[in-house]
Write a protein that holds these residues in place. Structure first.
Motif, short mmCIF file in Angstrom:
data_model
loop_
_atom_site.label_atom_id
_atom_site.label_comp_id
_atom_site.label_asym_id
_atom_site.label_seq_id
_atom_site.Cartn_x
_atom_site.Cartn_y
_atom_site.Cartn_z
N ALA A 145 0.82 -1.22 0.00
CA ALA A 145 0.00 0.00 0.00
C ALA A 145 0.85 1.26 0.00
O ALA A 145 0.60 2.19 -0.78
N CYS A 146 1.86 1.33 0.90
CA CYS A 146 2.66 2.55 1.02
C CYS A 146 4.09 2.39 0.56
O CYS A 146 4.82 3.39 0.44
N GLY A 147 4.54 1.15 0.31
CA GLY A 147 5.89 0.93 -0.17
C GLY A 147 6.96 0.93 0.90
O GLY A 147 8.15 0.87 0.57
N GLU A 148 6.59 0.98 2.19
CA GLU A 148 7.57 1.01 3.27
C GLU A 148 8.12 -0.39 3.52
O GLU A 148 7.39 -1.38 3.48
N TRP A 149 9.44 -0.46 3.79
CA TRP A 149 10.09 -1.73 4.03
C TRP A 149 10.10 -2.05 5.53
O TRP A 149 10.26 -1.16 6.36
N ASN A 150 9.97 -3.34 5.86
CA ASN A 150 10.08 -3.86 7.23
C ASN A 150 9.14 -3.14 8.20
O ASN A 150 9.49 -2.83 9.33
N SER A 151 7.93 -2.86 7.76
CA SER A 151 6.95 -2.18 8.60
C SER A 151 5.74 -3.04 8.94
O SER A 151 4.83 -2.59 9.62
N ILE A 152 5.71 -4.30 8.49
CA ILE A 152 4.56 -5.18 8.70
C ILE A 152 4.82 -6.03 9.94
O ILE A 152 5.86 -6.68 10.06
N VAL A 153 3.84 -6.02 10.87
CA VAL A 153 3.94 -6.73 12.14
C VAL A 153 2.70 -7.59 12.30
O VAL A 153 1.58 -7.16 11.96
N GLU A 154 2.87 -8.79 12.84
CA GLU A 154 1.74 -9.68 13.07
C GLU A 154 0.93 -9.21 14.27
O GLU A 154 1.49 -8.89 15.33
N GLU A 155 -0.40 -9.16 14.10
CA GLU A 155 -1.30 -8.74 15.16
C GLU A 155 -2.50 -9.65 15.19
O GLU A 155 -2.88 -10.25 14.17
#
Length: 476
Positions: free
Chosen positions: A26-36
């Motif tokens: 969606a935003c192209g940011e790296w290493n920003s996804i966290v499991e919730e």
């Protein structure tokens, strides 16, 4: 009962995905996804099991026995102006700004002013200890103000403590990224925690009538950190801006359900905290070189306030195949349009020059009325002719070269006359939209020069006479 499925949320934009990825789509940011946990957060218990609904009371829009609550005035005029005339009871505001810009200083001053007026004010810090907040207040000379302080990050504990005593008039949470709620199984600062903590505080504000201010950090590109949904949840979003090398601070309303979004507040950072700037135009025009070519004063509007700023342009011979175009404080695409109009309809050759344009003082101008001032600065720099030190410009330039009228002409002219300007180059009859120029109290001291086309402006600056028709000006 089936085990709740986990989801993966981006900590930059809040986008959800079913699996972990190194880069957010969606935003192209790296290493920003966290499991919730998918069933965590406000309302999570209802997702885990069926809950019977309750019947709530419906109010009538025309109920006369419910008077509108008065606004809470802080006594800081610039802050009250941007908030729409004071804080509304039960409203939630989000204040964002870069680290060290002065957010905590401004809020401490507002809290001290309200507490000194006899209202209950609570300042809760999740980043500093109580002694650190008290030291800042002592440095600002506010140590005697009866502001209640606490260093806490648990939302449940904060809501329980505030609900136990008298209803506070104002609650400051500094900052929302440090808050956490036990309903969510994730670390503080994550998307779910920020969203859940904000929702709990918003519910407290709506049910008790207390005004709540949430302080938010900003990202590298200047956006308020955290999920965008928080900005939709709150009633107002205020942005505190400023440059590190300057003492000037600007407070803008990005969103406001109870007021206008085009107002700004101007502050100056001093040794005693933030001081209001009552005459921003004089501050923006201070220390300007009156005899330098390429400088034009623009009579602009920021909300209901007229504001005079200086446009500075430098047109220099380029040795590159593609000349530079650098803009600070204005829209780069707008500059490209003005350059194209000057070349096409005024006969100026700017394609072989480097062009630099800036708005002095660190202010960012967004209204189209600045076109005429930018064009005047470019013409002045190209011809090496200084504009009059007592001249102001405003007007919108169309693609045909015509100069179009803009709103609030009288307010702009009155501000210029008050600051000692004697000449105003304006579109053809802009003041007639608000009233005749003779209605201006100082019109006898302000000479109006109307320009109907961009060629008129070029002739006014380079030749000192009106261009005949719409031909490009020629050298005598």
């Amino acid at each position: 009962m089936a085990k709740p499925r986990a989801s993966f949320a981006c900590q930059n934009c809040g986008a959800l995905s079913q699996r972990w990825q190194g880069r957010c789509e969606a935003c192209g940011e790296w290493n920003s996804i966290v499991e919730e946990s998918a069933a965590a957060g406000i309302g999570a218990q209802a997702a885990l099991g069926v809950r019977k609904g309750r019947v709530f009371h419906l109010s009538n829009l025309i109920e006369a026995d419910q008077p509108t609550p008065p606004r809470i005035l802080t006594g800081i005029g610039e802050l009250d102006r941007v908030s729409g005339g004071g804080f509304v009871s039960g409203s939630v505001l989000l204040l964002g700004g870069e680290p060290g810009i002065g957010k905590s200083t401004l809020l401490i001053q507002a809290c001290a002013a309200l507490a000194s007026a006899g209202r209950r004010v609570v300042y809760i810090s999740g980043e500093e200890a109580v002694d650190q907040v008290r030291l800042r207040a002592l440095r600002l000379g506010l140590g005697e103000s009866p502001v209640e302080l606490a260093a806490e990050t648990s939302v449940e504990d904060i809501v329980a403590t505030l609900s136990a005593g008298a209803r506070p008039a104002l609650v400051v949470i500094d900052s929302i990224q440090t808050m956490w709620t036990s309903l969510i199984e994730s670390t503080p600062g994550t998307v779910s925690q920020v969203r859940g903590a904000a929702q709990a505080l918003i519910r407290f504000a709506k049910t008790t009538g207390a005004a709540v201010i949430l302080v938010g950090h900003v990202t590298k590109d200047g956006q308020i950190a955290g999920p965008r949904v928080v900005e939709h949840m709150v009633d107002a979003v205020l942005s505190f801006e400023g440059e590190g090398g300057r003492d000037l601070r600007l407070l803008r309303a990005v969103k406001n359900r109870f007021g206008a979004t085009d107002e700004i507040g101007v502050f100056e950072m001093t040794g005693r905290g933030l001081a209001e700037v009552e005459n921003p135009s004089a501050l923006f025009l201070s220390a300007r070189d009156l005899a330098a070519p390429g400088a034009a004063v623009f009579a602009g509007m920021e909300g209901s306030r007229p504001l005079l700023v200086e446009f500075q342009a430098l047109v220099a011979q380029s040795s590159l195949g593609m000349p530079r175009r650098a803009v600070v404080g204005w829209d780069a695409s707008r500059l490209a349009m003005i350059v194209a109009v000057l070349e096409t309809h005024a006969g100026l050759k700017l394609s072989q020059y480097d062009i630099y344009l800036t708005v002095a003082g660190g202010l960012r101008v967004g209204e189209p009325a600045a076109d005429l001032a930018a064009a005047a600065a470019l013409i002045s720099s190209l011809s090496n002719i200084a504009l009059g030190a007592d001249s102001v410009f405003f007007g919108e330039i169309g693609l045909s070269g015509a100069i179009r009228p803009v709103a609030h002409g009288l307010a702009r002219l009155k501000e210029a006359a008050k600051l000692g300007f004697r000449r105003a180059t304006i579109p053809q009859g802009p003041a007639e939209r608000d009233g005749a120029p003779k209605d201006i109290a100082t019109s006898k001291d302000l000479a109006l020069r109307n320009c109907a086309h961009i060629s008129d402006l070029v002739a006014e600056i380079t030749v000192g006479r009106k261009a005949r028709g719409r031909e490009a000006p020629v050298d005598d």
